[in-house]
Motif scaffolding. Structure first.
Motif, PDB file in Angstrom:
ATOM      1  N   ALA A  96       0.823  -1.212   0.000  1.00  0.00           N
ATOM      2  CA  ALA A  96       0.000   0.000   0.000  1.00  0.00           C
ATOM      3  C   ALA A  96       0.859   1.265   0.000  1.00  0.00           C
ATOM      4  O   ALA A  96       0.344   2.374   0.008  1.00  0.00           O
ATOM      5  CB  ALA A  96      -0.942   0.008   1.198  1.00  0.00           C
ATOM      6  N   HIS A  97       2.171   1.086   0.042  1.00  0.00           N
ATOM      7  CA  HIS A  97       3.117   2.214  -0.016  1.00  0.00           C
ATOM      8  C   HIS A  97       4.393   1.644  -0.623  1.00  0.00           C
ATOM      9  O   HIS A  97       4.774   0.498  -0.327  1.00  0.00           O
ATOM     10  CB  HIS A  97       3.342   2.741   1.401  1.00  0.00           C
ATOM     11  CG  HIS A  97       4.242   3.937   1.497  1.00  0.00           C
ATOM     12  ND1 HIS A  97       4.494   4.802   0.448  1.00  0.00           N
ATOM     13  CD2 HIS A  97       4.952   4.436   2.551  1.00  0.00           C
ATOM     14  CE1 HIS A  97       5.311   5.761   0.851  1.00  0.00           C
ATOM     15  NE2 HIS A  97       5.605   5.550   2.124  1.00  0.00           N
ATOM     16  N   GLY A  98       5.071   2.460  -1.440  1.00  0.00           N
ATOM     17  CA  GLY A  98       6.237   1.937  -2.152  1.00  0.00           C
ATOM     18  C   GLY A  98       7.519   1.931  -1.345  1.00  0.00           C
ATOM     19  O   GLY A  98       8.555   1.503  -1.857  1.00  0.00           O
ATOM     20  N   PHE A  99       7.469   2.379  -0.075  1.00  0.00           N
ATOM     21  CA  PHE A  99       8.697   2.602   0.702  1.00  0.00           C
ATOM     22  C   PHE A  99       9.676   1.431   0.651  1.00  0.00           C
ATOM     23  O   PHE A  99      10.843   1.590   0.309  1.00  0.00           O
ATOM     24  CB  PHE A  99       8.316   2.914   2.155  1.00  0.00           C
ATOM     25  CG  PHE A  99       9.457   3.415   2.986  1.00  0.00           C
ATOM     26  CD1 PHE A  99       9.780   4.758   2.997  1.00  0.00           C
ATOM     27  CD2 PHE A  99      10.221   2.538   3.737  1.00  0.00           C
ATOM     28  CE1 PHE A  99      10.850   5.229   3.755  1.00  0.00           C
ATOM     29  CE2 PHE A  99      11.285   2.995   4.495  1.00  0.00           C
ATOM     30  CZ  PHE A  99      11.605   4.340   4.504  1.00  0.00           C
ATOM     31  N   ASN A 100       9.185   0.226   0.982  1.00  0.00           N
ATOM     32  CA  ASN A 100      10.099  -0.922   1.033  1.00  0.00           C
ATOM     33  C   ASN A 100      10.428  -1.475  -0.346  1.00  0.00           C
ATOM     34  O   ASN A 100      11.413  -2.201  -0.492  1.00  0.00           O
ATOM     35  CB  ASN A 100       9.530  -2.016   1.942  1.00  0.00           C
ATOM     36  CG  ASN A 100       9.794  -1.697   3.394  1.00  0.00           C
ATOM     37  OD1 ASN A 100      10.918  -1.778   3.869  1.00  0.00           O
ATOM     38  ND2 ASN A 100       8.759  -1.265   4.099  1.00  0.00           N
ATOM     39  N   LEU A 101       9.612  -1.136  -1.344  1.00  0.00           N
ATOM     40  CA  LEU A 101       9.950  -1.558  -2.705  1.00  0.00           C
ATOM     41  C   LEU A 101      11.087  -0.685  -3.233  1.00  0.00           C
ATOM     42  O   LEU A 101      11.987  -1.161  -3.925  1.00  0.00           O
ATOM     43  CB  LEU A 101       8.716  -1.445  -3.610  1.00  0.00           C
ATOM     44  CG  LEU A 101       7.531  -2.320  -3.183  1.00  0.00           C
ATOM     45  CD1 LEU A 101       6.327  -2.079  -4.087  1.00  0.00           C
ATOM     46  CD2 LEU A 101       7.925  -3.800  -3.199  1.00  0.00           C
ATOM     47  N   VAL A 114       4.615  -8.131  -8.192  1.00  0.00           N
ATOM     48  CA  VAL A 114       4.692  -7.225  -7.046  1.00  0.00           C
ATOM     49  C   VAL A 114       4.092  -5.893  -7.490  1.00  0.00           C
ATOM     50  O   VAL A 114       4.608  -5.252  -8.413  1.00  0.00           O
ATOM     51  CB  VAL A 114       6.147  -7.010  -6.577  1.00  0.00           C
ATOM     52  CG1 VAL A 114       6.164  -6.131  -5.331  1.00  0.00           C
ATOM     53  CG2 VAL A 114       6.834  -8.338  -6.303  1.00  0.00           C
ATOM     54  N   VAL A 115       2.984  -5.533  -6.837  1.00  0.00           N
ATOM     55  CA  VAL A 115       2.276  -4.329  -7.274  1.00  0.00           C
ATOM     56  C   VAL A 115       2.032  -3.386  -6.106  1.00  0.00           C
ATOM     57  O   VAL A 115       2.062  -3.800  -4.931  1.00  0.00           O
ATOM     58  CB  VAL A 115       0.917  -4.671  -7.947  1.00  0.00           C
ATOM     59  CG1 VAL A 115       1.121  -5.592  -9.138  1.00  0.00           C
ATOM     60  CG2 VAL A 115      -0.073  -5.260  -6.947  1.00  0.00           C
ATOM     61  N   LEU A 116       1.802  -2.139  -6.459  1.00  0.00           N
ATOM     62  CA  LEU A 116       1.462  -1.123  -5.474  1.00  0.00           C
ATOM     63  C   LEU A 116       0.013  -0.724  -5.696  1.00  0.00           C
ATOM     64  O   LEU A 116      -0.381  -0.401  -6.827  1.00  0.00           O
ATOM     65  CB  LEU A 116       2.373   0.093  -5.709  1.00  0.00           C
ATOM     66  CG  LEU A 116       2.152   1.311  -4.841  1.00  0.00           C
ATOM     67  CD1 LEU A 116       2.594   1.014  -3.415  1.00  0.00           C
ATOM     68  CD2 LEU A 116       2.963   2.482  -5.395  1.00  0.00           C
ATOM     69  N   VAL A 117      -0.777  -0.810  -4.632  1.00  0.00           N
ATOM     70  CA  VAL A 117      -2.147  -0.286  -4.669  1.00  0.00           C
ATOM     71  C   VAL A 117      -2.250   0.610  -3.434  1.00  0.00           C
ATOM     72  O   VAL A 117      -2.391   0.125  -2.312  1.00  0.00           O
ATOM     73  CB  VAL A 117      -3.204  -1.407  -4.635  1.00  0.00           C
ATOM     74  CG1 VAL A 117      -4.616  -0.803  -4.653  1.00  0.00           C
ATOM     75  CG2 VAL A 117      -3.027  -2.363  -5.809  1.00  0.00           C
ATOM     76  N   VAL A 173       6.581   3.208  -8.626  1.00  0.00           N
ATOM     77  CA  VAL A 173       6.884   3.055  -7.199  1.00  0.00           C
ATOM     78  C   VAL A 173       7.682   4.262  -6.706  1.00  0.00           C
ATOM     79  O   VAL A 173       7.417   4.819  -5.636  1.00  0.00           O
ATOM     80  CB  VAL A 173       7.659   1.739  -6.979  1.00  0.00           C
ATOM     81  CG1 VAL A 173       8.305   1.719  -5.601  1.00  0.00           C
ATOM     82  CG2 VAL A 173       6.729   0.550  -7.165  1.00  0.00           C
ATOM     83  N   ARG A 174       8.648   4.701  -7.508  1.00  0.00           N
ATOM     84  CA  ARG A 174       9.476   5.838  -7.089  1.00  0.00           C
ATOM     85  C   ARG A 174       8.627   7.102  -6.886  1.00  0.00           C
ATOM     86  O   ARG A 174       8.728   7.777  -5.871  1.00  0.00           O
ATOM     87  CB  ARG A 174      10.593   6.095  -8.116  1.00  0.00           C
ATOM     88  CG  ARG A 174      11.418   7.338  -7.836  1.00  0.00           C
ATOM     89  CD  ARG A 174      12.614   7.464  -8.744  1.00  0.00           C
ATOM     90  NE  ARG A 174      13.633   6.462  -8.463  1.00  0.00           N
ATOM     91  CZ  ARG A 174      14.495   6.508  -7.446  1.00  0.00           C
ATOM     92  NH1 ARG A 174      14.474   7.548  -6.622  1.00  0.00           N
ATOM     93  NH2 ARG A 174      15.374   5.554  -7.252  1.00  0.00           N
TER      94      ARG A 174
END
Ligand code: NAP
Length: 316
Positions: A96-101, A114-117, A173-174
């Protein structure tokens, strides 16, 4: 309307702010949902009370086709040590947040999606809006496309959450991560909290027993924020008095002057270089001393007691 994933099991790892809302919305959208939570902790009890089957995070991940990683960002690296190796072949991992990606260097099997929603609001609001038949807009991104249909799976998940009833924005993600961190540091959390506290402190002198500025500095903020949300800066300016308008246009840039603008530039550089993420990892490893000290200080601040008095609440 999504046609994929009908028989899939969704595992929600972390039953907190976002996790509870995701689990409930997905279940009400007809999904098979299980929850991953640490045994003996509050999240496990809350999820069971809501009628979910609960496993450890790694066991839940191993049983699922879609896995939403909704533990706090700072806890993800630790949780990943057991969850990562349990991810089944072909699974779709949702963040739910891109921080760790972006910063976490998580080792994810190559056949997984691996997706961000990222819904644009707290879990409580995500749930309330869903219950009344609407949705919160969400940002979507694909970090890894193991199946070749990662975008579709992200959209399906957003639909189950109710977000597709509003708007879905494709991003990276960025971009999602940097915008999110910059917004919360400069305006939504860091900037706003320091601003109201500094303004309150400048006015308040207990000995004078003058009117508390709690109303002006804190409560009315909500009404103005609602105006800003509905109409933007120029629309807000049409909705305030002429006196307030002149104070705004002639004084605002003195509050947010060159020093603040320079600080924002440095903060953005720290976000983009990864220096902020590194600093946060150090803070967590050291037992969160800054967070504990500053939250205790804010709780003991005289503005808090004044706020409670102004609202007629009992003393803390
Ligand atoms: N909060 C928001 O408004 C918001 C908005 C959009 C996106 N997000 C994102 O959503 C994600 C989840 O954030 P959140 O605010 O929902 O988290 P949260 O409410 O702070 O915590 C979620 C749950 O994780 C559990 N937990 C903590 N450490 C754990 C660990 N090591 N292993 C397993 N479970 C653990 C905790 O339960 P127990 O302690 O009982 O185990 C807690 O209830 C984050 O990526 C965040 O950036 C949040």
């Amino acid at each position: 309307m999504s046609t994929t994933g009908r028989g899939e099991v969704a595992a929600i790892l972390g039953y907190g702010n976002q996790g509870a809302a995701h689990a409930l919305n997905l279940r009400d959208s007809g999904r098979r949902v299980i929850v991953g939570a640490r045994p003996g902790r509050g999240a496990e009890a809350r999820a069971k009370e809501a009628g979910f089957e609960v496993f450890t995070p790694a066991e839940a991940a191993a049983r699922a086709d879609v896995i939403a990683m909704l533990v706090p960002d700072e806890a993800v690296p630790d949780a990943w040590a057991t969850v990562g190796p349990a991810i089944p072949s072909g699974a779709c991992l949702v963040f739910a947040h891109g921080f760790n990606l972006l910063y976490g260097a998580l080792d994810v099997r190559s056949d997984a999606d691996v997706v961000l929603v990222a819904p644009t609001g707290p879990g409580r609001v995500l749930r309330q809006v869903y219950e009344r038949g609407d949705g919160l807009p969400a940002y979507l991104a694909v970090h890894q496309d193991g199946s070749g249909r990662a975008w579709q799976r992200a959209e399906d998940y957003a639909e189950w959450l109710g977000c597709a009833r509003a708007r879905l924005w494709r991003t990276t993600v960025r971009e999602e991560t940097e915008v999110d961190l910059f917004g919360e540091q400069t305006v939504l959390c860091g900037g706003m909290n320091e601003l109201v506290t500094a303004a309150w402190r400048r006015w308040w002198r207990p000995a004078t027993r003058r009117r508390s500025p709690t109303s002006e500095c804190v409560h009315q903020l909500k009404f103005l924020a609602d105006l800003l949300h509905e109409r933007g800066v120029s629309g807000l300016r049409q909705g305030i008095s002429g006196t307030a308008l002149y104070g705004d246009v002639s004084r605002g840039a003195r509050v947010i002057g060159p020093a603040s603008r320079e600080a924002m530039k440095t903060m953005l550089e720290e976000i983009r270089s990864g220096a902020f993420a590194k600093e946060l990892a150090g803070e967590v490893a050291a037992g969160r001393p800054t967070i504990l000290r500053e939250t205790a200080r804010a709780a003991a601040h005289p503005m808090e007691a004044a706020r409670r008095r102004a609202l007629g609440l009992p003393e803390a």
